[in-house]
Design a protein around this motif. Structure first.
Motif, PDB file in Angstrom:
ATOM      1  N   PHE A  16      -2.714   9.118   1.983  1.00 53.42           N
ATOM      2  CA  PHE A  16      -2.855   8.137   0.894  1.00 53.42           C
ATOM      3  C   PHE A  16      -2.858   8.825  -0.462  1.00 53.42           C
ATOM      4  O   PHE A  16      -3.491   9.864  -0.627  1.00 53.42           O
ATOM      5  N   MET A  17      -2.181   8.234  -1.433  1.00 51.29           N
ATOM      6  CA  MET A  17      -2.306   8.624  -2.837  1.00 51.29           C
ATOM      7  C   MET A  17      -2.269   7.298  -3.589  1.00 51.29           C
ATOM      8  O   MET A  17      -1.212   6.801  -3.936  1.00 51.29           O
ATOM      9  N   GLN A  18      -3.437   6.684  -3.761  1.00 54.40           N
ATOM     10  CA  GLN A  18      -3.465   5.288  -4.188  1.00 54.40           C
ATOM     11  C   GLN A  18      -4.015   5.137  -5.605  1.00 54.40           C
ATOM     12  O   GLN A  18      -4.773   5.973  -6.076  1.00 54.40           O
ATOM     13  N   SER A  19      -3.659   4.039  -6.238  1.00 53.28           N
ATOM     14  CA  SER A  19      -4.266   3.721  -7.536  1.00 53.28           C
ATOM     15  C   SER A  19      -4.914   2.344  -7.438  1.00 53.28           C
ATOM     16  O   SER A  19      -4.811   1.646  -6.419  1.00 53.28           O
ATOM     17  N   LEU A  20      -5.567   1.970  -8.519  1.00 47.68           N
ATOM     18  CA  LEU A  20      -6.414   0.788  -8.504  1.00 47.68           C
ATOM     19  C   LEU A  20      -5.685  -0.494  -8.092  1.00 47.68           C
ATOM     20  O   LEU A  20      -6.279  -1.406  -7.519  1.00 47.68           O
ATOM     21  N   GLY A  21      -4.379  -0.550  -8.391  1.00 51.98           N
ATOM     22  CA  GLY A  21      -3.604  -1.744  -8.055  1.00 51.98           C
ATOM     23  C   GLY A  21      -3.659  -2.099  -6.577  1.00 51.98           C
ATOM     24  O   GLY A  21      -3.383  -3.243  -6.186  1.00 51.98           O
ATOM     25  N   HIS A  22      -4.016  -1.123  -5.746  1.00 54.83           N
ATOM     26  CA  HIS A  22      -4.067  -1.385  -4.302  1.00 54.83           C
ATOM     27  C   HIS A  22      -5.423  -1.898  -3.829  1.00 54.83           C
ATOM     28  O   HIS A  22      -5.585  -2.197  -2.634  1.00 54.83           O
ATOM     29  N   ALA A  23      -6.404  -1.972  -4.760  1.00 58.77           N
ATOM     30  CA  ALA A  23      -7.779  -2.299  -4.342  1.00 58.77           C
ATOM     31  C   ALA A  23      -7.879  -3.582  -3.506  1.00 58.77           C
ATOM     32  O   ALA A  23      -8.599  -3.606  -2.504  1.00 58.77           O
ATOM     33  N   PRO A  24      -7.148  -4.669  -3.857  1.00 60.41           N
ATOM     34  CA  PRO A  24      -7.294  -5.892  -3.055  1.00 60.41           C
ATOM     35  C   PRO A  24      -6.827  -5.740  -1.608  1.00 60.41           C
ATOM     36  O   PRO A  24      -7.063  -6.626  -0.781  1.00 60.41           O
TER      37      PRO A  24
ATOM     38  N   MET B 196     -10.666  12.627  -4.931  1.00 61.69           N
ATOM     39  CA  MET B 196     -10.310  11.436  -5.708  1.00 61.69           C
ATOM     40  C   MET B 196      -9.646  10.399  -4.814  1.00 61.69           C
ATOM     41  O   MET B 196     -10.204  10.073  -3.766  1.00 61.69           O
ATOM     42  N   THR B 197      -8.519   9.873  -5.227  1.00 63.48           N
ATOM     43  CA  THR B 197      -7.936   8.758  -4.487  1.00 63.48           C
ATOM     44  C   THR B 197      -6.806   9.236  -3.560  1.00 63.48           C
ATOM     45  O   THR B 197      -5.936   8.465  -3.194  1.00 63.48           O
ATOM     46  N   ILE B 198      -6.859  10.526  -3.251  1.00 64.97           N
ATOM     47  CA  ILE B 198      -5.835  11.135  -2.403  1.00 64.97           C
ATOM     48  C   ILE B 198      -6.541  11.666  -1.160  1.00 64.97           C
ATOM     49  O   ILE B 198      -7.514  12.410  -1.289  1.00 64.97           O
ATOM     50  N   PHE B 199      -6.088  11.264  -0.006  1.00 70.02           N
ATOM     51  CA  PHE B 199      -6.723  11.769   1.217  1.00 70.02           C
ATOM     52  C   PHE B 199      -5.810  11.498   2.399  1.00 70.02           C
ATOM     53  O   PHE B 199      -4.787  10.806   2.268  1.00 70.02           O
TER      54      PHE B 199
ATOM     55  N   MET C 236       0.814  -1.226   0.000  1.00 67.81           N
ATOM     56  CA  MET C 236       0.000   0.000   0.000  1.00 67.81           C
ATOM     57  C   MET C 236       0.850   1.281   0.000  1.00 67.81           C
ATOM     58  O   MET C 236       0.463   2.291   0.585  1.00 67.81           O
ATOM     59  N   ALA C 237       2.028   1.243  -0.648  1.00 62.23           N
ATOM     60  CA  ALA C 237       2.835   2.467  -0.679  1.00 62.23           C
ATOM     61  C   ALA C 237       2.031   3.571  -1.355  1.00 62.23           C
ATOM     62  O   ALA C 237       1.365   3.338  -2.352  1.00 62.23           O
ATOM     63  N   SER C 238       2.148   4.763  -0.805  1.00 60.41           N
ATOM     64  CA  SER C 238       1.340   5.877  -1.303  1.00 60.41           C
ATOM     65  C   SER C 238       2.150   6.738  -2.262  1.00 60.41           C
ATOM     66  O   SER C 238       3.270   7.130  -1.956  1.00 60.41           O
ATOM     67  N   GLY C 239       1.594   7.041  -3.440  1.00 58.72           N
ATOM     68  CA  GLY C 239       2.201   7.987  -4.367  1.00 58.72           C
ATOM     69  C   GLY C 239       3.514   7.532  -4.967  1.00 58.72           C
ATOM     70  O   GLY C 239       4.235   8.335  -5.549  1.00 58.72           O
ATOM     71  N   VAL C 240       3.857   6.254  -4.840  1.00 61.09           N
ATOM     72  CA  VAL C 240       5.138   5.790  -5.367  1.00 61.09           C
ATOM     73  C   VAL C 240       4.976   5.361  -6.819  1.00 61.09           C
ATOM     74  O   VAL C 240       5.827   5.609  -7.660  1.00 61.09           O
ATOM     75  N   ASN C 241       3.890   4.737  -7.105  1.00 59.07           N
ATOM     76  CA  ASN C 241       3.649   4.278  -8.452  1.00 59.07           C
ATOM     77  C   ASN C 241       2.149   4.295  -8.714  1.00 59.07           C
ATOM     78  O   ASN C 241       1.372   4.279  -7.781  1.00 59.07           O
TER      79      ASN C 241
ATOM     80  N   ARG D 296     -13.833   4.851 -11.915  1.00 60.41           N
ATOM     81  CA  ARG D 296     -14.975   4.283 -11.182  1.00 60.41           C
ATOM     82  C   ARG D 296     -14.508   3.230 -10.171  1.00 60.41           C
ATOM     83  O   ARG D 296     -14.857   3.254  -8.993  1.00 60.41           O
ATOM     84  N   GLU D 297     -13.656   2.321 -10.655  1.00 62.99           N
ATOM     85  CA  GLU D 297     -13.214   1.227  -9.775  1.00 62.99           C
ATOM     86  C   GLU D 297     -12.289   1.742  -8.668  1.00 62.99           C
ATOM     87  O   GLU D 297     -12.351   1.275  -7.531  1.00 62.99           O
ATOM     88  N   SER D 298     -11.453   2.721  -9.003  1.00 58.88           N
ATOM     89  CA  SER D 298     -10.553   3.275  -7.975  1.00 58.88           C
ATOM     90  C   SER D 298     -11.362   3.963  -6.895  1.00 58.88           C
ATOM     91  O   SER D 298     -11.066   3.842  -5.697  1.00 58.88           O
ATOM     92  N   LEU D 299     -12.392   4.699  -7.313  1.00 55.67           N
ATOM     93  CA  LEU D 299     -13.193   5.432  -6.322  1.00 55.67           C
ATOM     94  C   LEU D 299     -13.973   4.472  -5.435  1.00 55.67           C
ATOM     95  O   LEU D 299     -14.143   4.734  -4.237  1.00 55.67           O
TER      96      LEU D 299
END
Ligand SMILES: Cc1ncc(COP(=O)(O)O)c(C=O)c1O
Length: 427
Positions: free
Chosen positions: A388-396, A350-353, A44-49, A323-326
């Motif tokens: 957090f600054m996350q993308s969809l790859g972290h959803a699981p 968005m996906t930053i909080f 769950m690294a934030s904002g790295v990739n 949609r899926e990221s949100l």
């Protein structure tokens, strides 16, 4: 290991060996070095990739390699690459609703911001030559690149605080605009709290004075337009907003392209003119060296990779990712808010909080999460928080993270974990 020599401070410096390595030796060393230091996706690294799927990375990689030695400085030599850049700019004009917008691809968010600031300064030099020490008005929530731009280009920064809701203090903002102001700034969204500033109100003040308004949409530019298509609501920040003159939007963040790519857009060609640098020595033809941004040589690979990912995903691909990221982020935020003592700060778009606690030591919670293997972004601003600054790859990871968080919070409440170092990480 190459031979080393000693620097005057006693540090070991590598010497370039006389003998080159074989290709297989180089491959072996590359493979070793490419082992990630950290499992940024799994922890769950934030904002790295910014990762949505392996096939997107494959598309970007193929395009990057095919254009690896091309140079966007020489548009005439690489017509295919020039077309890619023109189309990327057209795509950005389309999603930002700027029918006359012009722009260029830069190396990243900081360069795009530098260009927005330089453009406003140079535009004001023509329109308001009486301004000898130009100023820009910048919310404290904005990226440090604005302070960097002020330093590089000789502009003073008027820093504006936030109100109790973590929103830009609009009274302070309006009061800071003076006769030397050449640029106003807003974020869509800001990097720590993920909030979109009230751009329509702020940009109207720029329109009244015919000065620049730069929207930093480095993180949001390739996400929010598609989230809006999916029904999300936030203040308008693109060229539909009167007064907005320039926008930065990074392809290497939520554009899901390879690193080294952003766009900076101007509302029209007249504004864009001030971004360019034109060098015409008297003994040569006028304008024999014209660049749209800071660099000379520009890596074609990054432009080709951006174009390829944009074409591969299309608007639908970005809408699905948004949609899926949100959905994932909402689950995470709801889970955090449901834990007694914790809350998500402000109104993230968005996906930053960021979340914090008024009753528990947030850095003790961070320490507990770190002990369990999570990569935690600690922040001290505007209050100590986890970011957090996350993308969809972290959803699981949403459920396992929330399970650990609930357990860690219990331990902190019982006094069984104390704060770690409490420092702020940058990314
Ligand atoms: C809101 C915002 N603006 C600008 C930047 C700077 O982008 P870069 O690191 O690509 O220069 C960042 C980086 O995270 C950002 O979050």
């Amino acid at each position: 290991m190459p031979a080393t020599s000693s620097g005057s401070d006693g540090s070991q410096r590598a010497s370039l060996p006389d003998r080159g390595l074989s290709r297989s030796e180089v491959t072996e060393l590359l493979e070793k070095a490419a082992q990630p230091n950290v499992d940024w996706l799994g922890r769950m690294a934030s904002g790295v990739n910014y990762f949505i799927a392996d096939d997107v990375v494959a598309v970007a990689s193929e395009a990057y390699l095919r254009f690896i030695s091309t140079n966007a400085l020489y548009r005439g030599y690489y017509p295919g690459l020039a077309r890619f850049e023109d189309e990327i700019v057209d795509f950005a004009a389309d999603i930002f609703h700027g029918p006359n917008a012009r722009g260029s691809v830069t190396s990243g968010g900081s360069e795009s911001i530098l260009m927005g600031v330089k453009s406003a300064r140079d535009r004001a030099r023509e329109a308001r030559p009486q301004v000898d020490r130009p100023e820009m008005v910048v919310p404290v929530s904005a990226h440090p690149a604005f302070w960097k731009a002020g330093h590089y280009f000789g502009l003073d920064v008027k820093k504006i605080g936030l109100d109790a809701d973590h929103q830009v203090d609009l009274d302070q903002y309006a009061a800071a605009i003076g006769s030397n102001t050449v640029l106003l700034v807003g974020s869509a969204p800001s990097l720590t709290l993920g909030m979109v500033d009230p751009i329509p109100t702020m940009a109207a003040w720029a329109a009244e004075r015919e000065i620049g308004f730069h929207v930093d949409s480095c993180v949001g530019g390739w996400f929010l337009p598609f989230a809006e298509d999916e029904g999300e609501q936030f203040p308008t920040f693109d060229f539909r907003t009167p007064g907005v003159t320039t926008i930065s939007a990074d392809l290497h963040k939520f554009g899901y392209a390879a690193k080294g790519a952003s766009v900076v857009m101007s509302r029209d060609p007249e504004i864009f003119r001030h971004q360019e640098f034109r060098f015409g020595a008297p003994e040569r033809n006028a304008d024999w060296y014209v660049t749209p941004s800071m660099t000379g040589t520009r890596p074609g690979g990054a432009i080709a990779a951006s174009w390829a990912v944009l074409r591969y995903l299309g608007k639908d691909g970005y809408r699905t990712a948004a949609r899926e990221s949100l959905a994932f982020i909402r689950r995470l935020q709801e889970g955090i808010n449901a834990i007694d003592g914790l809350y998500v700060m402000g109104k993230p778009a968005m996906t930053i909080f960021a979340f914090t606690s008024d009753s528990l030591d947030i850095f003790a919670i961070a320490a507990g999460l770190t002990d369990r293997g999570w990569l935690v972004s600690r922040d001290t601003w505007p209050v100590p928080a986890i970011r957090f600054m996350q993308s969809l790859g972290h959803a699981p990871l949403a459920e396992p993270y929330l399970d650990d968080l609930a357990e860690v919070v219990d331990l902190v409440r019982r006094g069984e974990i104390s704060a770690g170092e409490g420092r702020a990480d940058y990314t």
